[in-house]
Design an enzyme around this catalytic site. Structure first.
Site, short mmCIF file in Angstrom:
data_model
loop_
_atom_site.label_atom_id
_atom_site.label_comp_id
_atom_site.label_asym_id
_atom_site.label_seq_id
_atom_site.Cartn_x
_atom_site.Cartn_y
_atom_site.Cartn_z
CB SER A 95 -0.59 0.44 0.89
OG SER A 95 -2.19 0.99 0.75
CG ASP A 225 -6.95 -2.94 -3.13
OD1 ASP A 225 -7.19 -2.15 -2.18
OD2 ASP A 225 -5.85 -2.93 -3.00
CG HIS A 254 -5.61 -2.03 0.41
ND1 HIS A 254 -5.00 -1.95 -0.36
CD2 HIS A 254 -5.02 -2.09 1.54
CE1 HIS A 254 -4.15 -1.52 -0.14
NE2 HIS A 254 -4.54 -0.99 1.19
#
Length: 274
Positions: A95, A225, A254
């Site tokens: 991320s 996601d 995610h």
């Protein structure tokens, strides 16, 4: 605790376990190095040296007022790599940590980095702009800032119990320990760092950084996601990399490093050994 001090006086906490080729893990927002437990245990048992740090303002690192941007994040990693004399390292970022890896490898990694991995990562650019029409509108990130400032504890609970791990999907079985651990990590960090970090992960354009990376780079993301839309992230990043490879996972969220650690860890190992 193991720490280094950056040139601007920030104490950066890190873990450093095992021996062998170093693998450096870069965590997502607003978490800490603890989010990599499943990967660090897996790789240290495979004979690697595993290292993970808490980003400035996060976890056990200094809750400083300034420097919550990608340039400082990458410079902090460079300071850590220099202090630990890391060479032939593999950098894996999730991320926001994927953005940190991208900028570090592009600007500081020459001669020290062997490979890189971007997992559910924010590059090339999350924000919708004239040149990035499929990005997310600024109102999404303004909403993050509003909710964080109003009630950070509830906001973090809602993110972890909902879209981050896909626990809001029909038939999903929420894991209470995972939700509480996400909340714990977030609340250990500083509110100001997290607030300003939203701009860092959403508005930083990594296009030129991706083009500059010349080491093999693996890009991984789930097609469910709900935090970082994969079509504007992994698909575009892989195209910009000189030596990029791409894998999209059907139905993965995610936070797939936690929910599907068995699958992801093996794919990471195959890339590291390849």
């Amino acid at each position: 605790m193991s720490t280094i001090t950056t040139k601007d006086g920030v104490s950066i906490f890190y873990k450093d376990w095992g021996h062998g080729q170093p693998i450096v893990f870069h965590h997502g927002w607003p978490l800490s190095s603890d989010d990599w437990d499943a990967q660090m245990m897996f790789f240290v048992l495979q004979g690697y040296r595993v290292i993970a740090h808490d980003r400035r303002g996060h976890g056990r690192s200094s809750q400083v007022s300034d420097g919550h941007d990608m340039d400082h994040y990458a410079a902090d990693v460079a300071a850590l790599a220099e202090a630990l004399d890391l060479k032939d390292a593999i950098h894996i970022g999730h991320s926001t940590g994927g953005g940190e890896v991208t900028r570090y490898v592009a600007r500081h990694g020459n001669g020290r980095v062997a490979k890189a991995v971007l997992v559910s990562a924010v590059p090339p650019l999350m924000l919708k702009t004239a040149s990035n029409p499929d990005g997310l509108p600024i109102e999404v990130f303004d909403g993050f800032r509003r909710d964080l400032a109003a009630n950070r504890a509830q906001f973090y609970r809602d993110v972890a119990a909902g879209p981050f791990y896909g626990f809001n999907r029909p038939g999903a079985k929420p894991l209470e320990g995972v939700i509480q651990n996400w909340w714990r990590q977030g609340m250990n960090g500083g509110a100001k760092a997290h607030y300003e970090g939203i701009k860092a992960f959403s508005e930083t354009d990594f296009t030129e950084d991706l083009k500059a990376i010349d080491v093999p780079t693996l890009v991984l993301q789930g097609d469910d996601d709900q935090i970082v839309p994969y079509k504007d992230a992994a698909l575009l990043s892989a195209k910009l990399l000189k030596h990029g490879s791409l894998k999209i996972y059907s139905g993965y969220p995610h936070g797939m490093l936690t929910t599907h650690a068995d699958v992801i860890n093996q794919d990471l190992l195959d890339f590291v050994r390849g």
